[in-house]
Design a protein around this motif. Structure first.
Motif, short mmCIF file in Angstrom:
data_model
loop_
_atom_site.label_atom_id
_atom_site.label_comp_id
_atom_site.label_asym_id
_atom_site.label_seq_id
_atom_site.Cartn_x
_atom_site.Cartn_y
_atom_site.Cartn_z
N PRO A 27 -20.60 -4.23 -20.34
CA PRO A 27 -19.94 -3.90 -19.07
C PRO A 27 -18.67 -4.74 -18.88
N LEU A 28 -17.55 -4.07 -18.66
CA LEU A 28 -16.28 -4.74 -18.43
C LEU A 28 -15.67 -4.24 -17.13
N PHE A 29 -15.08 -5.16 -16.40
CA PHE A 29 -14.40 -4.84 -15.14
C PHE A 29 -12.92 -5.13 -15.36
N PHE A 30 -12.09 -4.11 -15.19
CA PHE A 30 -10.65 -4.30 -15.42
C PHE A 30 -9.85 -3.68 -14.28
N SER A 31 -8.93 -4.47 -13.74
CA SER A 31 -8.03 -3.98 -12.70
C SER A 31 -6.70 -4.71 -12.83
N PHE A 32 -5.60 -3.99 -12.55
CA PHE A 32 -4.29 -4.64 -12.57
C PHE A 32 -4.13 -5.61 -11.40
N ASN A 33 -4.98 -5.47 -10.39
CA ASN A 33 -4.89 -6.34 -9.23
C ASN A 33 -6.30 -6.51 -8.66
N MET A 34 -6.71 -7.77 -8.44
CA MET A 34 -8.07 -8.05 -7.99
C MET A 34 -8.22 -8.07 -6.48
N SER A 35 -7.14 -7.76 -5.76
CA SER A 35 -7.20 -7.73 -4.30
C SER A 35 -7.83 -6.43 -3.81
N LEU A 36 -8.80 -6.55 -2.91
CA LEU A 36 -9.41 -5.37 -2.31
C LEU A 36 -8.38 -4.59 -1.51
N GLY A 37 -7.48 -5.31 -0.83
CA GLY A 37 -6.46 -4.66 -0.02
C GLY A 37 -5.49 -3.83 -0.84
N VAL A 38 -5.08 -4.35 -2.01
CA VAL A 38 -4.16 -3.60 -2.88
C VAL A 38 -4.83 -2.33 -3.39
N ASN A 39 -6.10 -2.42 -3.73
CA ASN A 39 -6.79 -1.25 -4.23
C ASN A 39 -7.04 -0.22 -3.13
N LEU A 40 -7.20 -0.68 -1.90
CA LEU A 40 -7.26 0.25 -0.78
C LEU A 40 -5.89 0.89 -0.58
N LEU A 41 -4.82 0.11 -0.77
CA LEU A 41 -3.46 0.64 -0.68
C LEU A 41 -3.27 1.78 -1.67
N ALA A 42 -3.80 1.63 -2.88
CA ALA A 42 -3.68 2.69 -3.89
C ALA A 42 -4.36 3.97 -3.41
N GLN A 43 -5.52 3.83 -2.77
CA GLN A 43 -6.22 5.01 -2.27
C GLN A 43 -5.43 5.68 -1.13
N LEU A 44 -4.84 4.87 -0.26
CA LEU A 44 -4.03 5.41 0.83
C LEU A 44 -2.78 6.10 0.28
N ALA A 45 -2.19 5.51 -0.78
CA ALA A 45 -1.00 6.09 -1.39
C ALA A 45 -1.31 7.45 -2.02
N LYS A 46 -2.47 7.58 -2.61
CA LYS A 46 -2.87 8.86 -3.18
C LYS A 46 -2.98 9.93 -2.10
N LYS A 47 -3.56 9.55 -0.97
CA LYS A 47 -3.69 10.48 0.14
C LYS A 47 -2.32 10.90 0.66
N ALA A 48 -1.42 9.93 0.82
CA ALA A 48 -0.07 10.23 1.30
C ALA A 48 0.68 11.12 0.32
N ALA A 49 0.57 10.82 -0.97
CA ALA A 49 1.27 11.59 -1.99
C ALA A 49 0.75 13.02 -2.06
N ALA A 50 -0.55 13.19 -1.86
CA ALA A 50 -1.13 14.54 -1.89
C ALA A 50 -0.56 15.39 -0.76
N VAL A 51 -0.25 14.75 0.37
CA VAL A 51 0.27 15.49 1.53
C VAL A 51 1.80 15.62 1.47
N LEU A 52 2.48 14.54 1.06
CA LEU A 52 3.94 14.48 1.16
C LEU A 52 4.69 14.66 -0.15
N GLY A 53 3.99 14.54 -1.26
CA GLY A 53 4.65 14.40 -2.56
C GLY A 53 5.68 15.44 -2.91
N ASP A 54 5.47 16.69 -2.56
CA ASP A 54 6.42 17.74 -2.93
C ASP A 54 7.70 17.70 -2.10
N GLN A 55 7.66 17.06 -0.95
CA GLN A 55 8.80 17.10 -0.04
C GLN A 55 9.46 15.73 0.16
N PHE A 56 8.82 14.67 -0.33
CA PHE A 56 9.33 13.32 -0.11
C PHE A 56 9.63 12.65 -1.45
#
Length: 249
Positions: free
Chosen positions: A105-134
């Motif tokens: 078992p290996l755990f790998f992340s470019f960033n170990m901050s919980l907040g940054v990884n939550l940011l990635a999830q929020l960014a995915k949501k925003a991109a899914a809604v805005l990506g074609d127009q922004f």
């Protein structure tokens, strides 16, 4: 009580991890691995993984990309779970991690901050809604001693955003070299290096007459130390495989 080995224990992050573990009651440091094998914190330190005979439940690596191969070999030999938190790894090294995760078992992340990884999830949501127009731009800022650019976290955020876009975007790093208008199918990634900035990441969605910004600011390295320790505790007892912060978030 989980027994932890710290790879890179005498570096800045290694010392911060050791300090954070001393304040916890669910884990302890039983050994360290470092090119400087001096012992400062009461546990034995070894110059190379193969020299470490100490039994442990998990290893945390915050060392240097050059140490990855020997660490992975050690973990496979000892069947020891490991949190790989070292930055600046090449694509080939990331493939090595994926291959070794078939055995341990290996755990790998470019960033170990919980907040940054939550940011990635929020960014995915925003991109899914805005990506074609922004238009989407990512700006990352770090201290003047950081070697790699752009940061692994900036690339992680770009990958998260691109994963939900209809067309795979082009990553543009140097707009100075491109004498043309910005295309719709691109993500600009910009690196700033200066002073003692711990880490700042901003994702800018620029549309017609409006902008949306998602950002995260690290105030100290302790958040990365805490994240790596939590990941180590999480990894104990898991079956072979590749895990990341998405499994915790």
């Amino acid at each position: 009580m989980k027994r932890i080995i710290i790879s890179g224990c005498n570096g800045k992050m290694g010392k911060k991890i050791s300090s954070c573990i001393r304040e916890r009651n669910d884990c302890t440091v039983v050994a360290g691995i470092d090119k400087n094998p001096e012992s400062f914190d009461g546990f034995p330190v070894f110059a190379a993984p193969a020299e470490c005979p100490v039994q442990a439940d998990v290893l945390i690596d915050f060392s240097h990309p050059s140490a990855l191969a020997s660490l992975l070999a050690y973990c496979v030999d000892k069947k020891l779970p490991a949190v790989i938190a070292t930055t600046g790894l090449s694509n080939e090294q990331i493939e090595q991690i994926k291959e070794c995760s078939k055995q341990v078992p290996l755990f790998f992340s470019f960033n170990m901050s919980l907040g940054v990884n939550l940011l990635a999830q929020l960014a995915k949501k925003a991109a899914a809604v805005l990506g074609d127009q922004f238009d989407i731009e990512i700006i990352e800022k770090h201290h003047n001693q950081k070697i790699d650019a752009p940061s692994g976290t900036a690339l992680m955020l770009a990958d998260a955003v691109s994963s939900v876009l209809k067309e795979e975007p082009q990553y543009v790093y140097d707009r100075h070299a491109v004498r043309k208008k910005r295309s719709k199918n691109e993500i600009g990634i910009h690196a700033v290096r200066g002073g003692t900035i711990v880490g700042e990441h901003e994702i800018l969605f620029a549309g017609h007459d409006e902008m949306l910004t998602l950002s995260h600011t690290a105030m100290s390295k302790e958040i990365f130390a805490t994240g790596s320790i939590n990941a180590a505790i999480f990894l104990c007892g898991k079956s072979a495989g590749l895990y990341d912060m998405g499994d915790i978030v």
